[in-house]
Design an enzyme around this catalytic site. Structure first.
Site, PDB file in Angstrom:
ATOM      1  N   ASP A 247      11.464 -50.384  15.785  1.00  0.00           N
ATOM      2  CA  ASP A 247      11.475 -50.032  14.313  1.00  0.00           C
ATOM      3  C   ASP A 247       9.922 -49.807  13.730  1.00  0.00           C
ATOM      4  O   ASP A 247       9.158 -50.505  14.385  1.00  0.00           O
ATOM      5  CB  ASP A 247      12.117 -51.105  13.250  1.00  0.00           C
ATOM      6  CG  ASP A 247      12.308 -50.727  11.915  1.00  0.00           C
ATOM      7  OD1 ASP A 247      12.231 -49.506  11.634  1.00  0.00           O
ATOM      8  OD2 ASP A 247      12.402 -51.720  11.071  1.00  0.00           O
TER       9      ASP A 247
ATOM     10  N   ARG B 196      15.398 -58.942   9.910  1.00  0.00           N
ATOM     11  CA  ARG B 196      17.032 -58.706   9.891  1.00  0.00           C
ATOM     12  C   ARG B 196      17.530 -58.067  11.153  1.00  0.00           C
ATOM     13  O   ARG B 196      16.643 -57.450  11.930  1.00  0.00           O
ATOM     14  CB  ARG B 196      17.242 -58.051   8.556  1.00  0.00           C
ATOM     15  CG  ARG B 196      16.431 -56.781   8.206  1.00  0.00           C
ATOM     16  CD  ARG B 196      17.007 -55.755   7.130  1.00  0.00           C
ATOM     17  NE  ARG B 196      16.218 -54.797   7.029  1.00  0.00           N
ATOM     18  CZ  ARG B 196      15.187 -54.804   6.313  1.00  0.00           C
ATOM     19  NH1 ARG B 196      14.937 -55.863   5.433  1.00  0.00           N
ATOM     20  NH2 ARG B 196      14.210 -53.573   6.005  1.00  0.00           N
TER      21      ARG B 196
ATOM     22  N   ARG C 273      19.319 -40.943   5.453  1.00  0.00           N
ATOM     23  CA  ARG C 273      18.107 -40.606   5.527  1.00  0.00           C
ATOM     24  C   ARG C 273      18.004 -39.059   5.202  1.00  0.00           C
ATOM     25  O   ARG C 273      19.293 -38.296   5.347  1.00  0.00           O
ATOM     26  CB  ARG C 273      17.447 -40.992   6.922  1.00  0.00           C
ATOM     27  CG  ARG C 273      17.362 -42.174   7.109  1.00  0.00           C
ATOM     28  CD  ARG C 273      16.356 -42.456   8.179  1.00  0.00           C
ATOM     29  NE  ARG C 273      16.221 -44.090   8.356  1.00  0.00           N
ATOM     30  CZ  ARG C 273      15.273 -44.579   9.019  1.00  0.00           C
ATOM     31  NH1 ARG C 273      14.470 -43.718   9.488  1.00  0.00           N
ATOM     32  NH2 ARG C 273      15.371 -45.815   9.278  1.00  0.00           N
TER      33      ARG C 273
ATOM     34  N   ASN D 135      21.925 -44.734   9.504  1.00  0.00           N
ATOM     35  CA  ASN D 135      20.515 -43.853   9.496  1.00  0.00           C
ATOM     36  C   ASN D 135      20.895 -42.571   9.147  1.00  0.00           C
ATOM     37  O   ASN D 135      19.987 -41.625   8.682  1.00  0.00           O
ATOM     38  CB  ASN D 135      19.771 -43.807  10.762  1.00  0.00           C
ATOM     39  CG  ASN D 135      19.205 -45.167  11.104  1.00  0.00           C
ATOM     40  OD1 ASN D 135      18.975 -45.586  12.414  1.00  0.00           O
ATOM     41  ND2 ASN D 135      18.556 -45.818  10.061  1.00  0.00           N
TER      42      ASN D 135
ATOM     43  N   THR E 198      24.304 -46.399  12.517  1.00  0.00           N
ATOM     44  CA  THR E 198      25.470 -45.842  11.931  1.00  0.00           C
ATOM     45  C   THR E 198      24.992 -45.759  10.267  1.00  0.00           C
ATOM     46  O   THR E 198      25.478 -44.714   9.568  1.00  0.00           O
ATOM     47  CB  THR E 198      26.654 -46.424  11.664  1.00  0.00           C
ATOM     48  OG1 THR E 198      26.374 -47.946  11.428  1.00  0.00           O
ATOM     49  CG2 THR E 198      27.568 -46.603  13.133  1.00  0.00           C
TER      50      THR E 198
HETATM   51  C1  IPE Z   1      17.241 -50.347  12.359  1.00  0.00           C
HETATM   52  O1  IPE Z   1      16.080 -49.866  11.874  1.00  0.00           O
HETATM   53  C2  IPE Z   1      17.503 -48.960  13.164  1.00  0.00           C
HETATM   54  C3  IPE Z   1      16.781 -48.504  14.249  1.00  0.00           C
HETATM   55  C4  IPE Z   1      15.632 -49.125  14.599  1.00  0.00           C
HETATM   56  C5  IPE Z   1      17.424 -47.562  15.122  1.00  0.00           C
HETATM   57  P1  IPE Z   1      16.000 -49.371  10.005  1.00  0.00           P
HETATM   58  O2  IPE Z   1      14.832 -48.888   9.758  1.00  0.00           O
HETATM   59  O3  IPE Z   1      17.429 -48.371  10.110  1.00  0.00           O
HETATM   60  O4  IPE Z   1      16.922 -50.867   9.375  1.00  0.00           O
HETATM   61  P2  IPE Z   1      16.351 -51.003   8.016  1.00  0.00           P
HETATM   62  O5  IPE Z   1      17.035 -50.116   6.964  1.00  0.00           O
HETATM   63  O6  IPE Z   1      14.934 -51.468   7.407  1.00  0.00           O
HETATM   64  O7  IPE Z   1      17.484 -52.273   7.801  1.00  0.00           O
HETATM   65  C1  IPE Z   2      12.819 -46.768  13.406  1.00  0.00           C
HETATM   66  O1  IPE Z   2      11.734 -46.482  12.619  1.00  0.00           O
HETATM   67  C2  IPE Z   2      13.498 -45.422  13.868  1.00  0.00           C
HETATM   68  C3  IPE Z   2      14.784 -45.006  13.243  1.00  0.00           C
HETATM   69  C4  IPE Z   2      15.399 -45.772  12.408  1.00  0.00           C
HETATM   70  C5  IPE Z   2      15.504 -43.943  13.821  1.00  0.00           C
HETATM   71  P1  IPE Z   2      11.854 -46.308  10.798  1.00  0.00           P
HETATM   72  O2  IPE Z   2      12.219 -44.840  10.869  1.00  0.00           O
HETATM   73  O3  IPE Z   2      12.682 -47.011  10.483  1.00  0.00           O
HETATM   74  O4  IPE Z   2      10.469 -46.545  10.662  1.00  0.00           O
HETATM   75  P2  IPE Z   2      10.084 -47.468   9.157  1.00  0.00           P
HETATM   76  O5  IPE Z   2      11.039 -48.616   9.277  1.00  0.00           O
HETATM   77  O6  IPE Z   2      10.438 -46.370   7.850  1.00  0.00           O
HETATM   78  O7  IPE Z   2       8.571 -47.731   9.130  1.00  0.00           O
HETATM   79 MG    MG Z   3      12.771 -48.963   9.790  1.00  0.00          MG
END
Ligand code: IPE
Ligand code: IPE
Ligand code: MG
Length: 248
Positions: A28, A202, A79, A76, A74
């Protein structure tokens, strides 16, 4: 959960500490990494993919047996379309080279999650990577794509219900082992250590069933900046934990 900060210290010696057999990583912070640099979020994902290659290889080199990385949840799909599109393109590019990428490391590639949402091309690449790497002797690398812990349990319940319906399983025989055997990670040990960079406290639906007794290390670092030395520090933190599994 303690926030584990990086320290500027010499590279630790890992030879004397107990290493986890199975590590999970929630990759993340890609978006924030890009934002800090005035770049589009997709640039963060490209940088994160490079970090993934480096850290997967490092885990294999130090003798980790299983590594599960969270690449796409699931949730994501919520976005913006252009970000999801950029991620699908990145997955395709990556899967086209993955088989060569990890060949020298003897890494076994597995994909966990619901594949039905991906293009036929991507699904075929996943199957090809799994089939070509399955007999390798090295680390098992699970890439979680369109993975959700709740979704995984829904699939498991459906599979168990189908077994009951066709008379192959008595409801009384359903136990923890039966449920585990219906998960995407069937046959693999539960993760001992789960690392979450980016400082979020989390699980975000990662390995819900399997992480019942995992040690969490939350790190104040964005995934594209994650280095081998950061993994070392997470391992040292893990080695200090007293795992009781409900005992004393
Ligand atoms: C968790 O990160 C999923 C991945 C790293 C693939 P997210 O960025 O989607 O999680 P939230 O929305 O901050 O909980
Ligand atoms: C994790 O990085 C990658 C995926 C969830 C695909 P993020 O895209 O969630 O990055 P932040 O949390 O917005 O910085
Ligand atoms: Mg993230």
């Amino acid at each position: 959960m303690a926030l584990f900060r990086r320290k500027q210290e010499p590279r630790p010696d890992l030879s004397d500490i107990i290493l986890p057999e199975h590590i999970g990583i929630i990759m993340d912070g890609n978006g924030r990494w890009a934002k800090k640099r005035g770049l589009p979020r997709s640039a963060g994902h490209t940088a994160g993919a490079q970090t993934f290659r480096k850290i997967a290889r490092y885990c294999s080199n130090i003798g980790i047996r299983y590594l599960t990385v969270y690449a796409f949840s699931t949730e994501n799909w919520r976005r913006p379309e252009d970000e999801v599109g950029a991620l699908m393109k990145l997955f395709k590019e990556y899967l086209e080279e993955a088989i060569r990428d990890f060949k020298d490391d003897s890494i076994v590639l597995r994909f966990i999650g619901d594949r039905s949402a991906f293009s036929d091309e991507l699904v075929a690449l996943m199957q090809e990577n799994e089939a070509e790497s399955m007999d390798r002797p090295g680390m098992v690398l699970n890439i979680a794509m369109n993975y959700g812990g709740r979704d995984e349990l829904v699939h498991a319940v459906r599979g168990i219900a189908a077994d009951v319906e066709r008379g192959a399983l008595e409801p009384e025989a359903i136990d923890e082992a039966v449920i585990s055997s219906h998960l995407y990670t069937r046959g693999q040990p539960d993760p001992d250590l789960i690392i979450r960079p980016s400082g979020e406290y989390r699980t975000s639906n990662f390995l819900l069933w399997q992480s019942a007794y995992s040690e969490y290390v939350i790190m104040d670092i964005l995934w594209p900046d994650f280095k081998e030395s950061d993994l070392d520090y997470a391992l040292i933190e893990y080695a200090k934990r007293n795992r009781r599994f409900g005992g004393v």
